[in-house]
Design a protein around this motif. Structure first.
Motif, PDB file in Angstrom:
ATOM      1  N   ALA A 102       0.822  -1.221   0.000  1.00 45.71           N
ATOM      2  CA  ALA A 102       0.000   0.000   0.000  1.00 45.71           C
ATOM      3  C   ALA A 102       0.849   1.260   0.000  1.00 45.71           C
ATOM      4  CB  ALA A 102      -0.929  -0.011   1.212  1.00 45.71           C
ATOM      5  N   ALA A 103       2.052   1.186   0.572  1.00 44.38           N
ATOM      6  CA  ALA A 103       2.914   2.363   0.656  1.00 44.38           C
ATOM      7  C   ALA A 103       3.763   2.572  -0.591  1.00 44.38           C
ATOM      8  CB  ALA A 103       3.823   2.238   1.878  1.00 44.38           C
ATOM      9  N   MET A 104       3.744   1.636  -1.503  1.00 38.98           N
ATOM     10  CA  MET A 104       4.629   1.708  -2.666  1.00 38.98           C
ATOM     11  C   MET A 104       4.086   2.685  -3.704  1.00 38.98           C
ATOM     12  SD  MET A 104       6.142  -1.337  -5.100  1.00 38.98           S
ATOM     13  CE  MET A 104       7.190  -1.948  -3.779  1.00 38.98           C
ATOM     14  N   ARG A 105       4.939   3.609  -4.130  1.00 37.60           N
ATOM     15  CA  ARG A 105       4.601   4.549  -5.182  1.00 37.60           C
ATOM     16  C   ARG A 105       5.253   4.094  -6.497  1.00 37.60           C
ATOM     17  NH1 ARG A 105       0.707   6.026  -4.875  1.00 37.60           N
ATOM     18  NH2 ARG A 105       1.105   7.762  -6.304  1.00 37.60           N
ATOM     19  N   PRO A 106       4.763   4.561  -7.639  1.00 37.35           N
ATOM     20  CA  PRO A 106       5.378   4.160  -8.911  1.00 37.35           C
ATOM     21  C   PRO A 106       6.873   4.414  -8.963  1.00 37.35           C
ATOM     22  CG  PRO A 106       3.281   5.218  -9.320  1.00 37.35           C
ATOM     23  CD  PRO A 106       3.549   5.382  -7.854  1.00 37.35           C
ATOM     24  N   GLU A 107       7.329   5.527  -8.350  1.00 37.09           N
ATOM     25  CA  GLU A 107       8.751   5.839  -8.390  1.00 37.09           C
ATOM     26  C   GLU A 107       9.594   4.933  -7.474  1.00 37.09           C
ATOM     27  OE1 GLU A 107       6.678   9.029  -5.800  1.00 37.09           O
ATOM     28  OE2 GLU A 107       6.290   7.912  -7.660  1.00 37.09           O
ATOM     29  N   ASP A 108       8.928   4.125  -6.637  1.00 36.84           N
ATOM     30  CA  ASP A 108       9.642   3.208  -5.745  1.00 36.84           C
ATOM     31  C   ASP A 108       9.942   1.858  -6.395  1.00 36.84           C
ATOM     32  OD1 ASP A 108       9.416   5.072  -3.675  1.00 36.84           O
ATOM     33  OD2 ASP A 108       7.503   4.246  -3.001  1.00 36.84           O
ATOM     34  N   ILE A 109       9.321   1.574  -7.525  1.00 38.24           N
ATOM     35  CA  ILE A 109       9.355   0.211  -8.075  1.00 38.24           C
ATOM     36  C   ILE A 109      10.781  -0.190  -8.436  1.00 38.24           C
ATOM     37  CG2 ILE A 109       8.578  -1.239  -9.984  1.00 38.24           C
ATOM     38  CD1 ILE A 109       6.042   0.512 -10.084  1.00 38.24           C
ATOM     39  N   ALA A 110      11.163  -1.383  -7.990  1.00 36.34           N
ATOM     40  CA  ALA A 110      12.486  -1.928  -8.289  1.00 36.34           C
ATOM     41  C   ALA A 110      12.459  -2.684  -9.613  1.00 36.34           C
ATOM     42  CB  ALA A 110      12.932  -2.858  -7.160  1.00 36.34           C
ATOM     43  N   PRO A 111      13.603  -2.856 -10.237  1.00 33.62           N
ATOM     44  CA  PRO A 111      13.642  -3.583 -11.507  1.00 33.62           C
ATOM     45  C   PRO A 111      13.592  -5.094 -11.304  1.00 33.62           C
ATOM     46  CG  PRO A 111      15.852  -2.952 -10.889  1.00 33.62           C
ATOM     47  CD  PRO A 111      14.930  -2.342  -9.861  1.00 33.62           C
ATOM     48  N   MET A 112      13.354  -5.805 -12.386  1.00 32.14           N
ATOM     49  CA  MET A 112      13.576  -7.246 -12.437  1.00 32.14           C
ATOM     50  C   MET A 112      15.040  -7.462 -12.788  1.00 32.14           C
ATOM     51  SD  MET A 112      12.180 -10.061 -15.186  1.00 32.14           S
ATOM     52  CE  MET A 112      10.442  -9.687 -14.978  1.00 32.14           C
ATOM     53  N   VAL A 113      15.764  -8.146 -11.934  1.00 35.20           N
ATOM     54  CA  VAL A 113      17.170  -8.421 -12.228  1.00 35.20           C
ATOM     55  C   VAL A 113      17.247  -9.459 -13.338  1.00 35.20           C
ATOM     56  CG1 VAL A 113      19.364  -9.268 -11.341  1.00 35.20           C
ATOM     57  CG2 VAL A 113      17.897  -7.856  -9.887  1.00 35.20           C
ATOM     58  N   LYS A 114      18.020  -9.118 -14.373  1.00 39.89           N
ATOM     59  CA  LYS A 114      18.235 -10.015 -15.501  1.00 39.89           C
ATOM     60  C   LYS A 114      19.737 -10.255 -15.654  1.00 39.89           C
ATOM     61  CE  LYS A 114      14.060  -8.785 -18.081  1.00 39.89           C
ATOM     62  NZ  LYS A 114      13.521  -8.317 -19.381  1.00 39.89           N
ATOM     63  N   LEU A 115      20.088 -11.502 -15.886  1.00 41.30           N
ATOM     64  CA  LEU A 115      21.479 -11.920 -15.937  1.00 41.30           C
ATOM     65  C   LEU A 115      21.878 -12.373 -17.336  1.00 41.30           C
ATOM     66  CD1 LEU A 115      21.590 -14.046 -12.654  1.00 41.30           C
ATOM     67  CD2 LEU A 115      22.124 -11.605 -12.930  1.00 41.30           C
ATOM     68  N   GLN A 116      23.174 -12.306 -17.576  1.00 41.50           N
ATOM     69  CA  GLN A 116      23.747 -12.777 -18.835  1.00 41.50           C
ATOM     70  C   GLN A 116      25.090 -13.426 -18.531  1.00 41.50           C
ATOM     71  OE1 GLN A 116      24.722  -9.601 -21.526  1.00 41.50           O
ATOM     72  NE2 GLN A 116      25.106 -10.948 -23.264  1.00 41.50           N
ATOM     73  N   VAL A 117      25.306 -14.619 -19.041  1.00 39.65           N
ATOM     74  CA  VAL A 117      26.576 -15.312 -18.832  1.00 39.65           C
ATOM     75  C   VAL A 117      27.594 -14.787 -19.833  1.00 39.65           C
ATOM     76  CG1 VAL A 117      27.761 -17.535 -18.798  1.00 39.65           C
ATOM     77  CG2 VAL A 117      25.407 -17.362 -17.946  1.00 39.65           C
ATOM     78  N   LEU A 118      28.721 -14.274 -19.322  1.00 38.37           N
ATOM     79  CA  LEU A 118      29.776 -13.750 -20.183  1.00 38.37           C
ATOM     80  C   LEU A 118      30.830 -14.801 -20.496  1.00 38.37           C
ATOM     81  CD1 LEU A 118      30.332 -10.222 -18.572  1.00 38.37           C
ATOM     82  CD2 LEU A 118      28.794 -10.852 -20.441  1.00 38.37           C
ATOM     83  N   GLU A 119      31.268 -15.523 -19.492  1.00 38.47           N
ATOM     84  CA  GLU A 119      32.234 -16.611 -19.673  1.00 38.47           C
ATOM     85  C   GLU A 119      31.777 -17.784 -18.827  1.00 38.47           C
ATOM     86  OE1 GLU A 119      36.160 -15.318 -18.749  1.00 38.47           O
ATOM     87  OE2 GLU A 119      36.135 -13.669 -20.196  1.00 38.47           O
TER      88      GLU A 119
END
Length: 523
Positions: free
Chosen positions: A278-295
């Motif tokens: 209920a306290a979360m505002r649109p500007e508070d939203i965290a991202p979805m962490v996305k990963l990529q394998v480099l090596e």
């Protein structure tokens, strides 16, 4: 066979039911379509808007979370249950009471789709790109492949990608662990794609209620922003984990206490979840962490059976199966695909959530932690530390988990995971090499002979043990195989007494995978 789980403690989980009839939408065969070779999709199914004449929650229900949510909706702070879909995928075996949340929309399937079993079991048959949560108290209960729906998704080709598909499409599914997380954690990976409940039938009900009220607690503009960004599921995962009873601080959130494979209902704090949503505002939203394998130091063919060490590689969960005989492996992973929904700069934390810190090294490659080189050494099976003071279970595990978290200056993200599971049904011994490193000394592959359990979809047993030999300079020289009281010498090329040895996997009638030798003398 996919079956209903044995019911446990059902009555203790159900709240009193009122007289309000459920609202529902019916998914028909004409509503689903397939685009190219992809899955079936129901692009136009949406939940019903709220009916202001209906109560927010069954008036007979009490409890801090229910009382708080009623007040928030009545004051216009929270959006309520309008626009939220719920689907039960076990044909009513473990379902939310239809009168509990009168404005919740129940998703049903028409007879044609039911005849095709599209409504039953794991949610991987039809993609519904709408705000939705659901459950299925079913499991594969027969034979060597018995397992929960979540472990099945982790161990069947392509299923992990389908689990991520739901995650990014605002869908949250809850499945019981049913015997996969008792004395031993049998899961080969950890992920944020589903909520897995400790227990069998009925163990999912407290989570369904908590998730439903959390979704209803979001303010309207916040929920709309989450839906647009495909961030409903990661945000609910973060709120669930941040408000578990053992988690009392940011440090607690960045610790194993907040990120087990499976969640126990005794840790749930629905009122705190409702309050944070209920306290979360649109500007508070965290991202979805996305990963990529480099090596990637894990191999496409490894071990005697030449099996792939890449269990799955999906944007928010990566899993590897250690099959090679090396003592140490390395993998470099980037979180650069992660984008903040409000364009903020991000800082990443890479946290050991499971495993021996003496055998795991994480080296961030830049000040923000956008990439890290992870070095792991072999792990034997180990006992997990308790996640809370009241956790008395001495559970065993053969898996390392690394959690990756993004911080945007306001809110911590849900985790992404790198998991590595170890074939500890093999009795391995490592020894010191002349240069001070560790090298393989012997492997007893006869898991069946020792009564050691293993997953036949990932691993195998063989009726022999190998003792490895090395030249004076420390280089590998071959191995000696002991089987049935006799010994055979193998050279580096895998040849024995002039014969080339290859291997085949055999499931047999029992369903337990066994590795067998095939000798080719060239005659």
């Amino acid at each position: 066979m996919l079956r209903l789980l044995a019911a446990v403690a059902m009555m203790a989980c159900l709240w009193p039911a009122g007289t309000v009839s459920a609202r529902e939408v019916v998914l028909g065969a004409d509503d689903v379509r397939r685009f190219g070779s992809g899955p079936l999709v129901a692009p136009d199914i949406r939940a019903l808007p709220a009916d202001p004449a209906l109560p927010v929650i069954d008036p007979a229900v009490t409890g801090n979370a229910a009382i708080l949510l009623k007040r928030l909706v009545s004051r216009g702070v929270s959006h309520g249950f309008g626009g939220i879909l719920y689907e039960n995928r076990d044909r009513g075996h473990s379902s939310l009471p239809e009168s509990l949340f009168p404005n919740l929309t129940f998703l049903k399937y028409d007879d044609t789709l039911k005849e095709q079993w599209r409504d039953y079991g794991p949610a991987d048959e039809v993609l519904i790109p709408a705000l939705l949560f659901g459950n299925s108290s079913t499991a594969h209960t027969g034979g060597a492949e018995a397992r929960s729906l979540s472990r099945s998704a982790m161990t069947q080709p392509g299923k992990a990608a389908l689990a991520f598909r739901n995650y990014e499409s605002n869908s949250i599914y809850i499945y019981p662990e049913h015997r996969d997380h008792d004395a031993v954690d049998l899961y080969p990976g950890n992920w944020p794609y589903q909520i897995i409940s400790q227990g069998s039938s009925g163990s999912d009900l407290p989570f369904m209620k908590a998730v439903a009220m959390t979704l209803a607690a979001f303010p309207g503009d916040t929920r709309a922003a989450l839906e647009r960004g495909g961030l409903i599921a990661p945000t609910v995962q973060m709120i669930l984990r941040r408000n578990l009873s053992p988690v009392r601080s940011r440090e607690g959130y960045l610790s194993p206490s907040a990120h087990p494979t499976v969640f126990d209902a005794k840790w749930l704090q629905p009122a705190r979840m409702v309050s944070q949503a209920a306290a979360m505002r649109p500007e508070d939203i965290a991202p979805m962490v996305k990963l990529q394998v480099l090596e990637d130091g894990f191999l496409r063919q490894a071990g005697l059976a030449g099996l792939d060490e890449h269990l799955y590689t999906t944007p928010s969960a990566i899993a590897r199966v250690w099959r090679d005989i090396a003592w140490e492996r390395e993998i470099t992973v980037s979180a650069s695909p992660t984008k903040d929904p409000n364009g903020r700069d991000l800082v990443f934390e890479w946290v050991i959530l499971r495993g021996d810190p003496e055998r795991i090294r994480i080296e961030p490659l830049d000040p923000e932690g956008r990439a890290a080189r992870i070095t792991l050494a072999w792990h034997d099976e180990f006992t997990l530390p308790p996640l809370s003071l009241d956790d008395s279970v001495q559970r065993r595990s053969s898996r390392v988990d690394i959690g990756v978290f993004a911080w945007n200056g306001r809110t911590e993200s849900a985790p992404a995971f790198l998991s590595v599971s170890f074939p500890t049904h093999q009795a391995r011994v490592y020894e010191s090499a002349p240069d001070g490193t560790l090298r393989i000394a012997s492997i007893d592959y006869d898991a069946q002979g020792r009564g050691a359990a293993y997953d036949p979809l990932l691993h195998w047993s063989a009726g022999w043990s190998d003792r490895f030999t090395y030249a004076a300079d420390g280089s590998p020289a071959g191995w000696t195989r002991t089987q049935g009281g006799s010994s055979t010498r193998f050279g580096l090329g895998g040849r024995s007494e002039g014969a080339a040895i290859t291997y085949v996997l055999d499931r047999g009638d029992s369903g337990w995978t066994v590795l067998q030798e095939v000798r080719d003398t060239g005659n």
